[in-house]
Design a protein around this motif. Structure first.
Motif, PDB file in Angstrom:
ATOM      1  N   ILE A 178      73.405  51.629  54.492  1.00  0.00           N
ATOM      2  CA  ILE A 178      73.765  52.545  55.549  1.00  0.00           C
ATOM      3  C   ILE A 178      73.132  53.949  55.244  1.00  0.00           C
ATOM      4  CG2 ILE A 178      75.449  53.224  57.115  1.00  0.00           C
ATOM      5  CD1 ILE A 178      77.133  50.778  56.085  1.00  0.00           C
ATOM      6  N   SER A 179      72.046  54.229  55.918  1.00  0.00           N
ATOM      7  CA  SER A 179      71.668  55.615  55.812  1.00  0.00           C
ATOM      8  C   SER A 179      71.917  56.462  56.851  1.00  0.00           C
ATOM      9  CB  SER A 179      70.018  55.641  55.730  1.00  0.00           C
ATOM     10  OG  SER A 179      69.594  55.228  56.747  1.00  0.00           O
ATOM     11  N   ASN A 180      72.045  57.823  56.908  1.00  0.00           N
ATOM     12  CA  ASN A 180      72.326  58.894  57.734  1.00  0.00           C
ATOM     13  C   ASN A 180      71.146  59.181  58.612  1.00  0.00           C
ATOM     14  OD1 ASN A 180      73.232  60.808  59.366  1.00  0.00           O
ATOM     15  ND2 ASN A 180      74.252  61.943  57.434  1.00  0.00           N
ATOM     16  N   SER A 181      70.552  57.969  59.251  1.00  0.00           N
ATOM     17  CA  SER A 181      69.539  58.231  60.280  1.00  0.00           C
ATOM     18  C   SER A 181      70.009  58.997  61.768  1.00  0.00           C
ATOM     19  CB  SER A 181      69.231  56.927  60.518  1.00  0.00           C
ATOM     20  OG  SER A 181      68.635  56.055  59.593  1.00  0.00           O
ATOM     21  N   GLY A 182      71.138  59.561  61.635  1.00  0.00           N
ATOM     22  CA  GLY A 182      71.594  60.240  62.947  1.00  0.00           C
ATOM     23  C   GLY A 182      71.830  61.542  62.349  1.00  0.00           C
ATOM     24  N   ASN A 183      72.718  61.945  61.849  1.00  0.00           N
ATOM     25  CA  ASN A 183      72.952  63.401  61.684  1.00  0.00           C
ATOM     26  C   ASN A 183      71.822  64.130  61.228  1.00  0.00           C
ATOM     27  OD1 ASN A 183      75.415  61.836  61.656  1.00  0.00           O
ATOM     28  ND2 ASN A 183      76.653  63.685  61.417  1.00  0.00           N
ATOM     29  N   MET A 184      71.234  63.473  59.898  1.00  0.00           N
ATOM     30  CA  MET A 184      70.179  64.068  59.172  1.00  0.00           C
ATOM     31  C   MET A 184      68.766  63.414  59.647  1.00  0.00           C
ATOM     32  SD  MET A 184      70.893  66.191  56.643  1.00  0.00           S
ATOM     33  CE  MET A 184      69.753  66.063  55.350  1.00  0.00           C
ATOM     34  N   GLY A 185      68.685  62.218  59.835  1.00  0.00           N
ATOM     35  CA  GLY A 185      67.319  61.661  60.182  1.00  0.00           C
ATOM     36  C   GLY A 185      66.772  62.478  61.585  1.00  0.00           C
ATOM     37  N   LEU A 186      67.734  62.353  62.709  1.00  0.00           N
ATOM     38  CA  LEU A 186      67.084  62.507  63.996  1.00  0.00           C
ATOM     39  C   LEU A 186      66.564  63.899  64.014  1.00  0.00           C
ATOM     40  CD1 LEU A 186      69.254  60.632  66.332  1.00  0.00           C
ATOM     41  CD2 LEU A 186      66.963  59.890  65.486  1.00  0.00           C
ATOM     42  N   PRO A 187      67.358  64.883  63.542  1.00  0.00           N
ATOM     43  CA  PRO A 187      66.749  66.588  63.533  1.00  0.00           C
ATOM     44  C   PRO A 187      65.535  66.664  62.664  1.00  0.00           C
ATOM     45  CG  PRO A 187      69.135  66.367  63.291  1.00  0.00           C
ATOM     46  CD  PRO A 187      68.562  64.940  63.200  1.00  0.00           C
ATOM     47  N   ILE A 188      65.513  66.140  61.643  1.00  0.00           N
ATOM     48  CA  ILE A 188      64.544  66.224  60.631  1.00  0.00           C
ATOM     49  C   ILE A 188      63.254  65.613  60.904  1.00  0.00           C
ATOM     50  CG2 ILE A 188      63.470  65.513  58.301  1.00  0.00           C
ATOM     51  CD1 ILE A 188      66.272  66.350  57.160  1.00  0.00           C
ATOM     52  N   ALA A 189      63.158  64.389  61.848  1.00  0.00           N
ATOM     53  CA  ALA A 189      62.327  63.610  62.470  1.00  0.00           C
ATOM     54  C   ALA A 189      61.467  64.530  63.392  1.00  0.00           C
ATOM     55  CB  ALA A 189      62.585  62.122  62.817  1.00  0.00           C
ATOM     56  N   LEU A 190      62.482  65.046  64.241  1.00  0.00           N
ATOM     57  CA  LEU A 190      61.796  65.871  65.403  1.00  0.00           C
ATOM     58  C   LEU A 190      61.046  66.978  64.840  1.00  0.00           C
ATOM     59  CD1 LEU A 190      61.664  66.401  68.522  1.00  0.00           C
ATOM     60  CD2 LEU A 190      63.985  67.783  68.214  1.00  0.00           C
ATOM     61  N   PHE A 191      61.702  67.809  63.908  1.00  0.00           N
ATOM     62  CA  PHE A 191      60.868  68.999  63.363  1.00  0.00           C
ATOM     63  C   PHE A 191      59.613  68.429  62.628  1.00  0.00           C
ATOM     64  CE2 PHE A 191      65.173  70.945  63.378  1.00  0.00           C
ATOM     65  CZ  PHE A 191      65.021  71.608  64.586  1.00  0.00           C
ATOM     66  N   ALA A 192      59.821  67.397  61.909  1.00  0.00           N
ATOM     67  CA  ALA A 192      58.636  67.118  60.856  1.00  0.00           C
ATOM     68  C   ALA A 192      57.618  66.071  61.691  1.00  0.00           C
ATOM     69  CB  ALA A 192      59.115  66.028  59.884  1.00  0.00           C
ATOM     70  N   LEU A 193      57.968  65.438  62.707  1.00  0.00           N
ATOM     71  CA  LEU A 193      56.791  64.321  63.410  1.00  0.00           C
ATOM     72  C   LEU A 193      56.773  64.576  64.883  1.00  0.00           C
ATOM     73  CD1 LEU A 193      58.288  61.063  61.542  1.00  0.00           C
ATOM     74  CD2 LEU A 193      56.242  62.687  61.085  1.00  0.00           C
ATOM     75  N   GLY A 194      57.697  65.746  65.554  1.00  0.00           N
ATOM     76  CA  GLY A 194      57.343  65.927  66.915  1.00  0.00           C
ATOM     77  C   GLY A 194      58.063  64.660  67.719  1.00  0.00           C
ATOM     78  N   GLN A 195      57.696  64.698  69.097  1.00  0.00           N
ATOM     79  CA  GLN A 195      58.547  64.003  69.874  1.00  0.00           C
ATOM     80  C   GLN A 195      58.124  62.366  69.644  1.00  0.00           C
ATOM     81  OE1 GLN A 195      60.957  64.958  72.110  1.00  0.00           O
ATOM     82  NE2 GLN A 195      61.262  62.846  72.760  1.00  0.00           N
ATOM     83  N   ALA A 196      56.965  62.088  69.274  1.00  0.00           N
ATOM     84  CA  ALA A 196      56.558  60.650  69.032  1.00  0.00           C
ATOM     85  C   ALA A 196      57.415  60.291  67.998  1.00  0.00           C
ATOM     86  CB  ALA A 196      55.079  60.594  68.896  1.00  0.00           C
ATOM     87  N   GLY A 197      57.313  60.909  66.689  1.00  0.00           N
ATOM     88  CA  GLY A 197      58.229  60.727  65.720  1.00  0.00           C
ATOM     89  C   GLY A 197      59.577  60.363  66.015  1.00  0.00           C
ATOM     90  N   PHE A 198      59.993  61.502  66.718  1.00  0.00           N
ATOM     91  CA  PHE A 198      61.461  61.511  67.036  1.00  0.00           C
ATOM     92  C   PHE A 198      61.841  60.098  67.914  1.00  0.00           C
ATOM     93  CE2 PHE A 198      64.798  62.132  70.165  1.00  0.00           C
ATOM     94  CZ  PHE A 198      66.085  62.839  69.205  1.00  0.00           C
ATOM     95  N   GLU A 199      61.118  59.709  68.584  1.00  0.00           N
ATOM     96  CA  GLU A 199      61.410  58.639  69.516  1.00  0.00           C
ATOM     97  C   GLU A 199      61.389  57.268  68.465  1.00  0.00           C
ATOM     98  OE1 GLU A 199      58.306  58.238  72.468  1.00  0.00           O
ATOM     99  OE2 GLU A 199      59.296  59.917  73.799  1.00  0.00           O
ATOM    100  N   GLN A 200      60.677  57.196  67.551  1.00  0.00           N
ATOM    101  CA  GLN A 200      60.412  55.983  66.488  1.00  0.00           C
ATOM    102  C   GLN A 200      61.647  56.279  65.762  1.00  0.00           C
ATOM    103  OE1 GLN A 200      57.694  53.898  66.194  1.00  0.00           O
ATOM    104  NE2 GLN A 200      56.064  55.144  67.415  1.00  0.00           N
ATOM    105  N   SER A 201      62.104  57.278  65.288  1.00  0.00           N
ATOM    106  CA  SER A 201      63.283  57.527  64.313  1.00  0.00           C
ATOM    107  C   SER A 201      64.718  57.218  65.336  1.00  0.00           C
ATOM    108  CB  SER A 201      63.383  59.043  63.870  1.00  0.00           C
ATOM    109  OG  SER A 201      62.384  59.257  63.245  1.00  0.00           O
ATOM    110  N   VAL A 202      64.669  57.431  66.501  1.00  0.00           N
ATOM    111  CA  VAL A 202      65.626  56.802  67.544  1.00  0.00           C
ATOM    112  C   VAL A 202      66.056  55.337  67.353  1.00  0.00           C
ATOM    113  CG1 VAL A 202      66.587  56.676  69.728  1.00  0.00           C
ATOM    114  CG2 VAL A 202      65.810  58.829  68.996  1.00  0.00           C
ATOM    115  N   LEU A 203      64.609  54.729  67.248  1.00  0.00           N
ATOM    116  CA  LEU A 203      64.896  53.099  66.981  1.00  0.00           C
ATOM    117  C   LEU A 203      65.432  52.888  65.574  1.00  0.00           C
ATOM    118  CD1 LEU A 203      61.319  51.983  68.476  1.00  0.00           C
ATOM    119  CD2 LEU A 203      63.631  52.050  69.675  1.00  0.00           C
TER     120      LEU A 203
END
Length: 302
Positions: free
Chosen positions: A101-126
């Motif tokens: 069980i990873s912290n793909s929400g609190n940590m994962g989503l903000p970091i994905a948005l900054f690192a990968l942009g909107q496209a990566g953020f949408e993938q990370s939401v999945l």
């Protein structure tokens, strides 16, 4: 240089918000569980609904990404169990849950948005949605919850985020849209999600007492933040992922153990101490691992 740039552009914004929460948690008697409930039951469903209604991720890529993520988590849990053969059963299961069980929400989503942009953020939401579903099924099963799969599934469908996912998928299937006013309200709630979950993470860390470091905790922590990105890369390539979806999967591997793992251990009388200590240590380590992984993402096969 790449790591320093990743720290400046990706990790520092996260540290600023989470650090604010940490200070607030130290100064004021805040209740982390109340803030977590606001995020889990109020803001996260809005994020799921808004993202799924507007995401451009193709169905095939999304299914492949989620399947690869599930395999990574299950393999990670299995490896954790194999590497802790001589510890008591509850502790071994705590290590396995900490890896699954990873912290793909609190940590994962903000970091994905900054690192990968909107496209990566949408993938990370999945990935985040998959982590919620997986966590509330695998966690209770590993901790020996009464009722087995049935009880886990019933508990899962008590989460508003699941119904938001169902609603969004039905609306997309039939080409439906929310009224403009309602959609704007949902988008406002969605926009508040990332700052709130980072504040909640910081407050949780600020309220944390002394951490005990032992072999199971070290094993779980090192595997979670350093081993899982490598495993994610291998499984992602095996599933045929490339480019942004593969980058999102690898970045998710660098995330810490989710606070939900601790809540599940508490609920089902697992080894709470091992899981809580792993959550704290992996959260601190993940700032470094996320920076390193972010700097290496350009080298991921396109």
């Amino acid at each position: 240089m790449g790591v320093l740039l990743a720290l400046a552009n990706v990790i520092v914004p996260v540290l600023v918000v989470a650090g604010t929460g940490f200070l607030l948690g130290r100064i004021f008697p805040l209740d982390p569980s109340t803030i977590s409930k606001i995020s889990l039951y109020g803001l996260t469903p809005a994020l799921c609904l808004a993202t799924l209604l507007t995401t451009q991720v193709s169905g095939q890529v999304g299914v492949t990404l989620v399947a690869a993520y599930v395999v990574v988590c299950l393999l990670g849990a299995g490896i954790g169990g194999l590497l802790t053969p001589r510890v008591p059963g509850p502790t071994r299961r705590g290590v396995m849950v900490s890896l699954a069980i990873s912290n793909s929400g609190n940590m994962g989503l903000p970091i994905a948005l900054f690192a990968l942009g909107q496209a990566g953020f949408e993938q990370s939401v999945l990935i985040f949605l998959a982590s919620v579903v997986l966590g509330f099924i695998v966690g209770p099963l590993l901790f020996g919850a009464g009722g087995g799969v049935g009880k886990a599934v019933i508990g899962l469908f008590k989460l508003p985020a699941i119904w938001a996912i169902v609603l969004a998928l039905v609306m997309r299937l039939f080409g439906l849209q929310l009224p403009t006013g309602v959609m704007r309200g949902v988008e406002m709630l969605s926009g508040a999600t990332l700052p709130m979950v980072l504040l909640a993470l910081g407050i949780q860390l600020g309220a944390t007492s002394r951490v005990t470091v032992n072999r199971p905790v070290i094993t779980a922590s090192l595997l979670r933040v350093f081993g899982m990105p490598v495993l994610s890369l291998g499984i992602g390539l095996l599933f045929g992922l490339r480019g942004v979806p593969l980058q999102a999967l690898v970045l998710s591997g660098a995330m810490p153990t989710a606070v939900n793992a601790f809540l599940l251990a508490l609920e089902y009388k697992g080894d709470v101490r091992t899981v809580a200590d792993t959550v704290t240590i992996t959260t601190l380590l993940s700032f470094a691992s996320a920076a390193v992984v972010t700097a290496l993402l350009p080298f991921v096969p396109q």
